[in-house]
Design a protein around this motif. Structure first.
Motif, PDB file in Angstrom:
ATOM      1  N   ILE A  46      -6.478 -16.862  -7.976  1.00 20.65           N
ATOM      2  CA  ILE A  46      -6.118 -15.448  -8.163  1.00 20.65           C
ATOM      3  C   ILE A  46      -5.931 -14.814  -6.795  1.00 20.65           C
ATOM      4  CG2 ILE A  46      -6.848 -13.219  -9.079  1.00 20.65           C
ATOM      5  CD1 ILE A  46      -8.328 -14.638 -11.253  1.00 20.65           C
ATOM      6  N   LEU A  47      -4.775 -14.179  -6.627  1.00 17.65           N
ATOM      7  CA  LEU A  47      -4.458 -13.553  -5.342  1.00 17.65           C
ATOM      8  C   LEU A  47      -5.314 -12.305  -5.116  1.00 17.65           C
ATOM      9  CD1 LEU A  47      -0.554 -13.729  -5.626  1.00 17.65           C
ATOM     10  CD2 LEU A  47      -2.098 -15.394  -4.537  1.00 17.65           C
ATOM     11  N   THR A  48      -5.335 -11.827  -3.890  1.00 17.60           N
ATOM     12  CA  THR A  48      -6.024 -10.574  -3.567  1.00 17.60           C
ATOM     13  C   THR A  48      -5.043  -9.438  -3.309  1.00 17.60           C
ATOM     14  OG1 THR A  48      -6.102 -11.126  -1.215  1.00 17.60           O
ATOM     15  CG2 THR A  48      -7.990 -11.794  -2.585  1.00 17.60           C
ATOM     16  N   SER A  49      -3.738  -9.726  -3.450  1.00 17.15           N
ATOM     17  CA  SER A  49      -2.739  -8.710  -3.153  1.00 17.15           C
ATOM     18  C   SER A  49      -1.489  -8.990  -3.972  1.00 17.15           C
ATOM     19  CB  SER A  49      -2.391  -8.709  -1.664  1.00 17.15           C
ATOM     20  OG  SER A  49      -1.321  -7.831  -1.379  1.00 17.15           O
ATOM     21  N   SER A  50      -0.826  -7.898  -4.429  1.00  6.44           N
ATOM     22  CA  SER A  50       0.485  -8.009  -5.067  1.00  6.44           C
ATOM     23  C   SER A  50       1.169  -6.662  -4.991  1.00  6.44           C
ATOM     24  CB  SER A  50       0.363  -8.486  -6.524  1.00  6.44           C
ATOM     25  OG  SER A  50      -0.315  -7.533  -7.317  1.00  6.44           O
ATOM     26  N   SER A  51       2.497  -6.670  -5.272  1.00  4.41           N
ATOM     27  CA  SER A  51       3.294  -5.466  -5.056  1.00  4.41           C
ATOM     28  C   SER A  51       4.138  -5.133  -6.282  1.00  4.41           C
ATOM     29  CB  SER A  51       4.211  -5.646  -3.841  1.00  4.41           C
ATOM     30  OG  SER A  51       3.469  -5.879  -2.674  1.00  4.41           O
ATOM     31  N   ALA A  52       4.556  -3.861  -6.338  1.00  4.09           N
ATOM     32  CA  ALA A  52       5.475  -3.391  -7.383  1.00  4.09           C
ATOM     33  C   ALA A  52       6.306  -2.269  -6.795  1.00  4.09           C
ATOM     34  CB  ALA A  52       4.709  -2.908  -8.608  1.00  4.09           C
ATOM     35  N   THR A  53       7.443  -1.984  -7.426  1.00  8.22           N
ATOM     36  CA  THR A  53       8.369  -0.965  -6.917  1.00  8.22           C
ATOM     37  C   THR A  53       8.445   0.206  -7.878  1.00  8.22           C
ATOM     38  OG1 THR A  53       9.684  -2.659  -5.813  1.00  8.22           O
ATOM     39  CG2 THR A  53      10.730  -0.516  -6.173  1.00  8.22           C
ATOM     40  N   TYR A  54       8.414   1.415  -7.307  1.00  6.00           N
ATOM     41  CA  TYR A  54       8.568   2.634  -8.097  1.00  6.00           C
ATOM     42  C   TYR A  54       9.912   3.260  -7.762  1.00  6.00           C
ATOM     43  CZ  TYR A  54       7.756   7.455  -9.717  1.00  6.00           C
ATOM     44  OH  TYR A  54       7.871   8.685 -10.332  1.00  6.00           O
ATOM     45  N   ASN A  55      10.739   3.475  -8.780  1.00  7.69           N
ATOM     46  CA  ASN A  55      12.052   4.095  -8.604  1.00  7.69           C
ATOM     47  C   ASN A  55      12.063   5.445  -9.329  1.00  7.69           C
ATOM     48  OD1 ASN A  55      13.329   1.880  -7.174  1.00  7.69           O
ATOM     49  ND2 ASN A  55      13.278   0.771  -9.127  1.00  7.69           N
ATOM     50  N   MET A  56      12.104   6.512  -8.558  1.00  6.62           N
ATOM     51  CA  MET A  56      12.150   7.852  -9.118  1.00  6.62           C
ATOM     52  C   MET A  56      13.593   8.241  -9.437  1.00  6.62           C
ATOM     53  SD  MET A  56       9.440   9.873  -6.626  1.00  6.62           S
ATOM     54  CE  MET A  56       9.505  11.369  -7.615  1.00  6.62           C
ATOM     55  N   ASN A  57      13.759   8.979 -10.518  1.00  7.44           N
ATOM     56  CA  ASN A  57      15.067   9.529 -10.860  1.00  7.44           C
ATOM     57  C   ASN A  57      15.262  10.876 -10.183  1.00  7.44           C
ATOM     58  OD1 ASN A  57      15.801   7.396 -12.666  1.00  7.44           O
ATOM     59  ND2 ASN A  57      14.375   8.287 -14.173  1.00  7.44           N
ATOM     60  N   PRO A  58      16.517  11.304  -9.979  1.00 10.93           N
ATOM     61  CA  PRO A  58      16.743  12.631  -9.392  1.00 10.93           C
ATOM     62  C   PRO A  58      16.062  13.721 -10.231  1.00 10.93           C
ATOM     63  CG  PRO A  58      18.784  11.374  -9.439  1.00 10.93           C
ATOM     64  CD  PRO A  58      17.777  10.575 -10.236  1.00 10.93           C
ATOM     65  N   GLY A  59      15.372  14.614  -9.571  1.00  7.61           N
ATOM     66  CA  GLY A  59      14.702  15.717 -10.253  1.00  7.61           C
ATOM     67  C   GLY A  59      13.283  15.421 -10.662  1.00  7.61           C
ATOM     68  N   ASP A  60      12.867  14.142 -10.543  1.00  7.16           N
ATOM     69  CA  ASP A  60      11.490  13.809 -10.908  1.00  7.16           C
ATOM     70  C   ASP A  60      10.513  14.364  -9.867  1.00  7.16           C
ATOM     71  OD1 ASP A  60      12.488  12.467 -13.032  1.00  7.16           O
ATOM     72  OD2 ASP A  60      11.983  10.449 -12.313  1.00  7.16           O
ATOM     73  N   VAL A  61       9.413  14.919 -10.352  1.00  8.32           N
ATOM     74  CA  VAL A  61       8.329  15.393  -9.487  1.00  8.32           C
ATOM     75  C   VAL A  61       7.032  14.809 -10.033  1.00  8.32           C
ATOM     76  CG1 VAL A  61       7.037  17.390  -8.631  1.00  8.32           C
ATOM     77  CG2 VAL A  61       9.524  17.544  -8.960  1.00  8.32           C
ATOM     78  N   VAL A  62       6.320  14.079  -9.197  1.00  3.55           N
ATOM     79  CA  VAL A  62       5.083  13.443  -9.636  1.00  3.55           C
ATOM     80  C   VAL A  62       4.041  14.522  -9.941  1.00  3.55           C
ATOM     81  CG1 VAL A  62       3.183  11.923  -8.977  1.00  3.55           C
ATOM     82  CG2 VAL A  62       5.549  11.327  -8.361  1.00  3.55           C
ATOM     83  N   GLN A  63       3.544  14.485 -11.172  1.00  3.51           N
ATOM     84  CA  GLN A  63       2.495  15.418 -11.580  1.00  3.51           C
ATOM     85  C   GLN A  63       1.112  14.790 -11.397  1.00  3.51           C
ATOM     86  OE1 GLN A  63       2.604  18.566 -12.559  1.00  3.51           O
ATOM     87  NE2 GLN A  63       0.415  18.699 -12.975  1.00  3.51           N
ATOM     88  N   SER A  64       0.951  13.568 -11.881  1.00  6.40           N
ATOM     89  CA  SER A  64      -0.324  12.851 -11.743  1.00  6.40           C
ATOM     90  C   SER A  64      -0.022  11.361 -11.643  1.00  6.40           C
ATOM     91  CB  SER A  64      -1.253  13.117 -12.928  1.00  6.40           C
ATOM     92  OG  SER A  64      -1.696  14.454 -12.941  1.00  6.40           O
ATOM     93  N   ALA A  65      -0.873  10.653 -10.897  1.00 11.88           N
ATOM     94  CA  ALA A  65      -0.765   9.197 -10.782  1.00 11.88           C
ATOM     95  C   ALA A  65      -2.169   8.626 -10.838  1.00 11.88           C
ATOM     96  CB  ALA A  65      -0.061   8.803  -9.485  1.00 11.88           C
ATOM     97  N   TYR A  66      -2.399   7.756 -11.832  1.00 18.41           N
ATOM     98  CA  TYR A  66      -3.721   7.189 -12.064  1.00 18.41           C
ATOM     99  C   TYR A  66      -3.660   5.683 -11.840  1.00 18.41           C
ATOM    100  CZ  TYR A  66      -4.409  11.643 -14.475  1.00 18.41           C
ATOM    101  OH  TYR A  66      -4.482  12.984 -14.795  1.00 18.41           O
TER     102      TYR A  66
END
Length: 590
Positions: A46-66
């Motif tokens: 089991i690795l200790t690190s991994s990655s993912a990509t977040y692609n926001m759409n135009p007009g998106d505003v992050v309200q909460s991230a958990y």
């Protein structure tokens, strides 16, 4: 593979964590730390690190991230996200009772980090569960895993008005698992969807593994077949290699009805071990949500009339609150008055007003004042709201009562002429207070001055009253009110002082027969002066000058200077306090 149908498992029930009302939607990003499915051929690495990509759409505003991360063992609660140390704010644990094998999940709010970073690559690192991976337990049972996910709630003005509910906990699927999602308000099921963050699902195990919403089987083939809902997939990216975790979002438009306030989720698995960590629902829910606050209570002293400033809010709503929304007012649970909103209140808006309330005589002092919005006075509302249990505000009210005071006796001083006098009332500071906690304020010459607290009398040890009787007013205050009382300044005619030596020699000393405290005090006095033989030589009153030694009566001519020697006087004060004349001798010197 580990067969869970014969095991007991303990965890934390999935429950509502947060709710969002407005133009919101959600998505997931995340990744596994497993290099392969944990099958018999798994190298148990089991690795200790991994990655993912977040692609926001135009007009998106992050309200909460958990951020949620999970794995085998009792837990690693310190990780890094894009190099930033993250410490778990909440943790979840689940244990297989038969074997004692523990699993964990952790939570951290990373809204600030995701808002700042926006679109791009996200790497979770320093998640290490290697110390828990004994080849004889997790590895051999095929329950060795670790992974992470971020639930992102975002706002976009182009979205319809939605209600988002984020539920979390850590529950597993043995044979069957039921989760009752509450706090829903479904107005329109268009584009309704549900998302799961789940751990330990296996692609190659599809033994009666179903997901149902309100009794309807949900699937998303070919990614999520009806008999293999949790199979290591990511429905946002389409990945089928999200080993031992699932980030899945399902459309549930035809599986939830308008008017529903809850949804029943049921999961079954004949063999596969699945843990549900997070559930997110999005429903079109255009409803107001009325709340109310008592902002200020204005009381008059000694009155049962109160004025209340209050505000009705429509925050966290998805529709405006209509005008005419009723507001019921209660005192100690007794309905006493009704009012209502007069304007529509927009989403996240408010409306403030004031109401005058007369508290009935049967309500005791120290009562509970309760305001309830969307209540017609019978406990019945007329507006359908997102939440029906947040419509009240209350305050404990104690009536403002003026302080009590002691009655004060008049102060009597000697008449200094024409009813004037000098007075000392410094000791009345304490005598006036009936309650030592009240604050004494001051003395005033008129009621208006005392009421307005102006023109305070400063010299209270040597106060001169030009005419008496004179009323002096005292202002006494407690925490909220004041009271005004008064006392009288009065004079009495004190005995006059006789200076019985007359030196009529024009040296400006003792030129007349002077009696202090006589003129303008005993205004009806009569004074007679006799010589040694008893003959009247002078007579005067309040209208005549003092005797200067000259005879005005008897055998001598007027204005003859009497011979020096001893004389006798009779002073008739003609005052009820002095019925007898004052008598004495005086000496005339030339």
């Amino acid at each position: 593979m580990f067969l869970l149908s014969i095991c007991s498992i303990y965890g934390q029930n999935v429950a509502l964590y947060n709710q969002f009302n407005g133009r919101y939607d959600f998505t997931f990003i995340g990744n596994t730390m497993n290099v392969a499915e944990n099958t018999a051929n798994d190298p148990c690495v089991i690795l200790t690190s991994s990655s993912a990509t977040y692609n926001m759409n135009p007009g998106d505003v992050v309200q909460s991230a958990y951020l949620y991360w999970a794995g085998s063992g009792t837990g690693d609660f310190n990780v890094n996200l894009n190099g930033t140390p993250i410490v778990a704010e909440r943790t979840f644990a689940l244990t297989l009772a038969s074997s004692g094998m523990p699993f964990f999940s952790a939570f951290a709010d990373v809204t600030s980090l995701v808002s700042t970073t926006g679109s791009g690559n996200y790497t979770l690192s320093n998640l290490d569960v290697s110390s828990f991976l004994n080849p004889n337990d997790y590895c051999i049972n095929g329950t060795n895993f670790a992974g992470w996910a971020i639930v992102i709630v975002y706002q976009n003005n182009a979205l319809p008005l939605n209600q988002l509910n984020v539920y979390d906990g850590l529950q597993n699927v043995p044979n069957a698992l039921t989760i009752n999602l509450s706090s829903l308000n479904v107005i329109d099921n268009a584009d309704a969807k549900i998302g799961f963050v789940a751990w330990e699902g296996d692609r190659n195990i599809a033994v009666t593994e179903t997901l149902t919403i309100n009794g309807n089987i949900i699937s998303n083939p070919p990614l999520n077949p009806a008999n293999n809902a949790f199979n290591g997939t990511n429905s946002i990216t389409g990945s089928t290699t999200l080993y031992n975790m699932d980030l899945d979002i399902y459309n549930i438009e035809n599986n939830i009805a308008i008017g529903d306030t809850s949804a029943l989720i049921q999961l079954t698995s004949g063999q596969d071990f699945v843990m549900i960590n997070t559930v997110v629902t999005k429903l079109n829910s255009q409803l107001p949500d009325a709340t109310i606050s008592i902002d200020e209570i204005i009381e008059e002293c000694n009155s049962r009339l109160i004025e209340v400033n209050f505000t009705v809010y429509n925050t966290l709503s998805t529709n405006e609150l209509p005008p005419g929304t009723p507001i019921a007012i209660y005192a100690n649970g007794e309905f006493i008055q009704y009012t209502e909103t007069t304007l529509p209140i927009p989403i996240d808006g408010s409306w403030s007003s004031q109401v005058t309330i007369e508290i009935p005589e049967n309500i005791p002092d120290g009562f509970t004042l309760l305001f309830v919005v969307d209540d017609d006075g019978t406990g019945t509302g007329i507006v359908t709201e997102l939440l029906e249990n947040n419509n009240t505000d209350q305050e404990i009210i104690t009536f403002n009562i003026s302080p009590n005071f002691n009655d004060l006796e008049p102060i009597i001083s000697c008449n200094q002429g024409l009813t004037s006098g000098t007075f000392d009332f410094v000791n009345y500071d304490e005598l006036v207070l009936a309650n030592s906690t009240d604050a004494f304020i001051g003395y005033y010459e008129s009621y208006e001055d005392a009421e307005n607290d102006v023109n305070e009398i400063l010299n209270i040890t040597n106060y001169n009253a030009i005419a008496t009787p004179k009323e002096i007013f005292i202002r006494v205050e407690n925490e909220n009110c004041f009271a005004i009382t008064s006392f009288l300044l009065e004079v009495r005619n004190c005995p006059p002082t006789v200076y019985n030596y007359v030196s009529a020699n024009n040296d400006n000393y003792n030129e007349t027969f002077f009696i202090k405290g006589l003129s303008d005090i005993f205004i009806n006095f009569e004074l007679e002066v006799y010589n040694r033989w008893g003959r009247l030589v002078w007579q005067g009153n309040n209208q005549t000058e003092d005797w200067d030694g000259f005879s005005t009566k008897g055998f001598r001519l007027d204005n003859d200077l009497s011979p020096k020697g001893t004389y006798y006087y009779l002073l008739f004060l003609n005052d009820p306090d002095y019925p007898q004349p004052l008598t004495g001798f005086l000496y005339l010197e030339k």
